[in-house]
Write an enzyme that holds these catalytic residues in place. Sequence first.
Site, mmCIF file in Angstrom:
data_model
loop_
_atom_site.group_PDB
_atom_site.id
_atom_site.type_symbol
_atom_site.label_atom_id
_atom_site.label_comp_id
_atom_site.label_asym_id
_atom_site.label_seq_id
_atom_site.Cartn_x
_atom_site.Cartn_y
_atom_site.Cartn_z
ATOM 1 N N LYS A 184 -1.237 -11.180 11.618
ATOM 2 C CA LYS A 184 0.111 -10.610 11.751
ATOM 3 C C LYS A 184 0.746 -10.914 13.105
ATOM 4 O O LYS A 184 1.969 -11.017 13.203
ATOM 5 C CB LYS A 184 0.068 -9.109 11.501
ATOM 6 C CG LYS A 184 -0.233 -8.756 10.059
ATOM 7 C CD LYS A 184 -0.130 -7.261 9.868
ATOM 8 C CE LYS A 184 -0.382 -6.890 8.426
ATOM 9 N NZ LYS A 184 -0.197 -5.457 8.207
ATOM 10 N N ARG A 220 1.882 -15.561 -1.189
ATOM 11 C CA ARG A 220 1.380 -15.586 -2.571
ATOM 12 C C ARG A 220 2.434 -14.979 -3.484
ATOM 13 O O ARG A 220 3.454 -14.489 -3.016
ATOM 14 C CB ARG A 220 0.119 -14.718 -2.658
ATOM 15 C CG ARG A 220 0.396 -13.300 -2.189
ATOM 16 C CD ARG A 220 -0.721 -12.337 -2.466
ATOM 17 N NE ARG A 220 -0.668 -11.187 -1.600
ATOM 18 C CZ ARG A 220 0.106 -10.135 -1.764
ATOM 19 N NH1 ARG A 220 0.933 -10.078 -2.786
ATOM 20 N NH2 ARG A 220 0.095 -9.128 -0.905
ATOM 21 N N HIS A 260 1.364 3.652 2.016
ATOM 22 C CA HIS A 260 1.816 2.292 2.305
ATOM 23 C C HIS A 260 1.626 1.336 1.128
ATOM 24 O O HIS A 260 1.679 0.131 1.283
ATOM 25 C CB HIS A 260 1.123 1.712 3.545
ATOM 26 C CG HIS A 260 1.293 2.554 4.770
ATOM 27 N ND1 HIS A 260 2.518 2.883 5.287
ATOM 28 C CD2 HIS A 260 0.381 3.127 5.588
ATOM 29 C CE1 HIS A 260 2.350 3.636 6.362
ATOM 30 N NE2 HIS A 260 1.072 3.808 6.569
ATOM 31 N N TYR A 281 7.728 2.640 15.682
ATOM 32 C CA TYR A 281 7.625 3.208 14.340
ATOM 33 C C TYR A 281 9.012 3.648 13.902
ATOM 34 O O TYR A 281 9.622 4.517 14.524
ATOM 35 C CB TYR A 281 6.660 4.395 14.353
ATOM 36 C CG TYR A 281 6.427 4.988 12.986
ATOM 37 C CD1 TYR A 281 5.732 4.277 12.018
ATOM 38 C CD2 TYR A 281 6.906 6.254 12.665
ATOM 39 C CE1 TYR A 281 5.528 4.806 10.753
ATOM 40 C CE2 TYR A 281 6.699 6.801 11.398
ATOM 41 C CZ TYR A 281 6.008 6.067 10.451
ATOM 42 O OH TYR A 281 5.801 6.585 9.208
ATOM 43 N N LEU A 282 9.517 3.002 12.863
ATOM 44 C CA LEU A 282 10.860 3.330 12.387
ATOM 45 C C LEU A 282 10.764 4.559 11.490
ATOM 46 O O LEU A 282 9.867 4.658 10.654
ATOM 47 C CB LEU A 282 11.462 2.139 11.633
ATOM 48 C CG LEU A 282 11.537 0.837 12.449
ATOM 49 C CD1 LEU A 282 12.024 -0.310 11.579
ATOM 50 C CD2 LEU A 282 12.458 1.010 13.645
ATOM 51 N N ASN A 327 3.884 -12.464 3.040
ATOM 52 C CA ASN A 327 2.811 -12.653 2.068
ATOM 53 C C ASN A 327 2.945 -14.043 1.455
ATOM 54 O O ASN A 327 3.999 -14.396 0.931
ATOM 55 C CB ASN A 327 2.869 -11.589 0.983
ATOM 56 C CG ASN A 327 2.535 -10.226 1.542
ATOM 57 O OD1 ASN A 327 1.594 -10.072 2.315
ATOM 58 N ND2 ASN A 327 3.324 -9.236 1.200
ATOM 59 N N GLU A 338 8.617 -9.756 4.366
ATOM 60 C CA GLU A 338 8.833 -8.314 4.284
ATOM 61 C C GLU A 338 9.531 -7.780 5.528
ATOM 62 O O GLU A 338 9.165 -8.129 6.657
ATOM 63 C CB GLU A 338 7.492 -7.591 4.110
ATOM 64 C CG GLU A 338 6.792 -7.946 2.810
ATOM 65 C CD GLU A 338 5.627 -7.034 2.481
ATOM 66 O OE1 GLU A 338 5.287 -6.930 1.300
ATOM 67 O OE2 GLU A 338 5.044 -6.426 3.409
ATOM 68 N N LYS A 346 3.010 0.165 -2.671
ATOM 69 C CA LYS A 346 4.212 0.286 -3.496
ATOM 70 C C LYS A 346 3.892 0.859 -4.870
ATOM 71 O O LYS A 346 2.865 0.519 -5.455
ATOM 72 C CB LYS A 346 4.822 -1.111 -3.672
ATOM 73 C CG LYS A 346 5.193 -1.748 -2.340
ATOM 74 C CD LYS A 346 5.274 -3.267 -2.416
ATOM 75 C CE LYS A 346 5.397 -3.846 -1.026
ATOM 76 N NZ LYS A 346 5.220 -5.317 -1.016
HETATM 77 P P1 ADP Z 1 0.134 -4.176 4.894
HETATM 78 O O1 ADP Z 1 -0.166 -5.585 5.279
HETATM 79 O O2 ADP Z 1 -1.069 -3.292 5.022
HETATM 80 O O3 ADP Z 1 0.836 -4.051 3.578
HETATM 81 P P2 ADP Z 1 2.679 -3.926 6.332
HETATM 82 O O4 ADP Z 1 2.826 -4.390 7.715
HETATM 83 O O5 ADP Z 1 3.273 -4.770 5.259
HETATM 84 O O6 ADP Z 1 1.136 -3.640 6.023
HETATM 85 O O7 ADP Z 1 3.300 -2.484 6.188
HETATM 86 C C1 ADP Z 1 3.165 -1.728 4.985
HETATM 87 C C2 ADP Z 1 4.059 -0.509 5.043
HETATM 88 O O8 ADP Z 1 3.759 0.284 6.209
HETATM 89 C C3 ADP Z 1 5.547 -0.818 5.157
HETATM 90 O O9 ADP Z 1 6.132 -1.081 3.918
HETATM 91 C C4 ADP Z 1 6.036 0.485 5.764
HETATM 92 O O10 ADP Z 1 6.081 1.497 4.787
HETATM 93 C C5 ADP Z 1 4.942 0.858 6.738
HETATM 94 N N1 ADP Z 1 5.229 0.301 8.096
HETATM 95 C C6 ADP Z 1 4.763 -0.868 8.613
HETATM 96 N N2 ADP Z 1 5.277 -1.094 9.851
HETATM 97 C C7 ADP Z 1 6.057 -0.038 10.145
HETATM 98 C C8 ADP Z 1 6.886 0.325 11.277
HETATM 99 N N3 ADP Z 1 6.994 -0.438 12.375
HETATM 100 N N4 ADP Z 1 7.580 1.495 11.199
HETATM 101 C C9 ADP Z 1 7.493 2.293 10.098
HETATM 102 N N5 ADP Z 1 6.743 2.003 9.027
HETATM 103 C C10 ADP Z 1 6.039 0.860 9.025
#
Ligand code: ADP
Length: 450
Positions: free
Chosen positions: A118, A293, A237, A204-205, A291, A277, A239
């Site tokens: 990442k 894939r 986290h 963290y949003l 991703n 994403e 979907k």
């Molecule tokens: P993974 O690879 O485990 O799927 P992601 O980076 O895609 O992890 O994040 C998955 C989910 O985690 C996001 O869809 C969101 O809900 C939450 N998330 C990730 N980063 C943040 C962030 N900076 N602030 C708030 N929520 C986050």
Amino acid sequence: MPVFDKILVANRGEIALRVIRAAREMGIKSVAVHSTADTDAMHVRMADESVCIGPPTSTDSYLSVPALVAACEITGAQAIHPGYGFLSENAKFVQVLEDHEIAFIGPTAEHIRVMGDKITAKDTMKRLGVPCVPGSDGGVPDLETAREVAEKIGYPVIIKATAGGGGKGMKVAKNAEDMENAFLTARAEGKSNFGNDEVYIEKYLTTPRHIEIQVFGDGKGGAVHLGERDCSLQRRHQKVFEEAPGPSIDANTRARIGKICADAVAGINYIGAGTIEFLFENGEFYFIEMNTRLQVEHPVTEAIFGVDLVREQIRVAEGLPMSFTQDDLEVQGHAIEIRINAEKLPNFAPCPGRISQYHAPGGLGVRMDSALYDGYSIPPYYDSLIGKLIVHGRDRGEALSRLDRALSELIVDGIDTTVPLFHALLQEADIHSGEYNIHWLERWLDENMD
Ligand code: ADP
């Protein structure tokens, strides 16, 4: 490159059927692989040939690279489609296939490697002009640095394992007191789940939506985008409900972020399907990961654009050009997917077992992607996803009514499933108005699922 006449599907369940179906429509023969726990699985029945590749444990079967290579050699399959999960984002696997002159229906090992880490992914995207979440510049080596970064960007922050995925290896620190625990836990989860304890920090949003852009590259510097999917309804986290187009995205916004994404993947000669994403808050996009894939939720995109993404993946892997251009792609109506799991509410405990009765919904605008059948026994060894119900309507309201109608036709008896969750969600005003963010479902579950 030769055009394939036989491909092997290195997966199981609904996604294996999805690939077998596309192959059959293209006149390509398919080979299913299976563990000894999946001898009676639908993908084995539906493929033209099948090979048993090992015992139930995934590491000894679906993740066994030597077994998969041997299965290609025995059957004469020229290419492997990995589906999602399992080996779909494993760069070493792709490298091994290359060494054996077996084509991989997906991106190159290099692209998988870059996006699978990442930190490197974020650096690459930043360089390609994609907006990112404010955070540390690369990895954070120790707690002291983590505290400094967090003070600078402001709490709350999220500590993420660079190798993380599937919602694992992410911890939120609301304030300075939380930091030590969050930092050490994210690191430990990275180490134990992914063998890599490097972590980084992001702001963290607090009220974002999860918006992801489907991209597709031809590997020769050409790429298109297929709009967005809103996947904000998540539990842990992960979907559970996805839709396209996103209720908060208008045509101009779609065109703007879509172009940024298509240009970015064109800039790296990306080949095949990919998803970029973002978190979307106050009109701004923040990249979180890519991703490399096909995603579980790809059917909503297929529904609104009328394309077959798996067929397209196979085409470009064969060296053929994509069958559509950006100008051919126009959003038609609205689509929603729900993920049905073999899990018992309210705790979502896995609930494998024998299906005594199964009836799939049908009718206009309804697609049920599932590998279930009457009398099938769901083995306890794998993911609990047992089906995806996708509906398509002229607009969001029609898609929601259709979802309600299709759910009322669905019968899955003999086990517990997450279907009641969706019946309940369809009663919620926020679901109908489309006003939800990534925290909505967790909050709703806390209030409604005791
Ligand atoms: P993974 O690879 O485990 O799927 P992601 O980076 O895609 O992890 O994040 C998955 C989910 O985690 C996001 O869809 C969101 O809900 C939450 N998330 C990730 N980063 C943040 C962030 N900076 N602030 C708030 N929520 C986050």
